[in-house]
Design an enzyme around this catalytic site. Structure first.
Site, PDB file in Angstrom:
ATOM      1  N   HIS A  34       5.575   5.954  -1.140  1.00 37.14           N
ATOM      2  CA  HIS A  34       6.418   5.016  -1.631  1.00 37.14           C
ATOM      3  C   HIS A  34       5.545   3.631  -1.042  1.00 37.14           C
ATOM      4  O   HIS A  34       4.618   3.716  -0.443  1.00 37.14           O
ATOM      5  CB  HIS A  34       7.776   4.818  -0.827  1.00 37.14           C
ATOM      6  N   HIS A  55       0.850  -1.098   0.043  1.00 35.93           N
ATOM      7  CA  HIS A  55      -0.132   0.216   0.028  1.00 35.93           C
ATOM      8  C   HIS A  55       1.050   1.285   0.096  1.00 35.93           C
ATOM      9  O   HIS A  55       2.073   1.056   0.089  1.00 35.93           O
ATOM     10  CB  HIS A  55      -0.923   0.049   1.327  1.00 35.93           C
TER      11      HIS A  55
END
EC number: 3.1.4.58
Length: 179
Positions: A121, A37
């Site tokens: 990220h 995620h």
């Protein structure tokens, strides 16, 4: 007390492509692809009353239309003492607005400000006792990173059990972006 954070889920095909970067690195604890995620805002442990306020506040966030994002490279947090390998995301003005809007909303309900700079990220592995040279070799041997794009059309509020990270995560609420 739930441990909460907001994030973006990845399409399964992107999760699969990222999972091909796994393996062969001493000291790496690889994240399962189903737990990949992009964290928008880590909230932390909150009481149930605050969790309810957060659920409600996120319903009233800034109106943002769906937008594309691109994963463009591999990166590392902790240069001399690597602690995480990640897939980095190209700068995105709508992503920055979404994250900043959530930051403001969460502060209004009493969540302390996050003092860290937002670096979007996808964490691929948490590292412990991984030599920087071994990490550089792993990145070089994993081949050229082919950019991967997808359209963000929602974000989620996730919870996790108290652990060292990496899931499993539970979706507590889904928030579609404006259409």
């Amino acid at each position: 007390m739930p441990r909460l954070f907001t994030g973006l889920q990845l399409p399964p095909d992107i999760g699969f492509a990222l999972s091909l970067k796994r393996g062969g690195l001493h000291g790496a604890r690889w994240i399962s692809p189903e737990n990949y995620h992009i964290t928008l805002r880590f909230i932390g442990d909150v009481d149930h009353h605050t969790a309810d306020e957060i659920l409600d506040a996120l319903d009233h966030g800034p109106v943002i239309d769906p937008f594309p994002i691109t994963l463009s490279h591999l990166g590392v947090f902790g240069s001399n003492k690597p602690r995480a390998l990640y897939a980095g995301i190209e700068p995105s003005e709508p992503l920055a607005r979404l994250q900043a809007g959530q930051e403001r909303l969460l502060q209004r309900v009493g969540v302390p400000a996050d003092g860290r700079k937002f670096v979007p990220h996808v964490t691929l592995a948490r590292l412990r006792d991984t030599a920087a040279l071994d990490l550089a070799r792993h990145i070089a041997q994993s081949g050229q990173f082919m950019a991967m794009s997808f359209t963000v059309d929602r974000f989620v509020l996730l919870s996790s059990r108290e652990s060292v990270g990496g899931g499993p995560y539970i979706i507590e609420q889904d928030y579609p972006l404006a259409a």
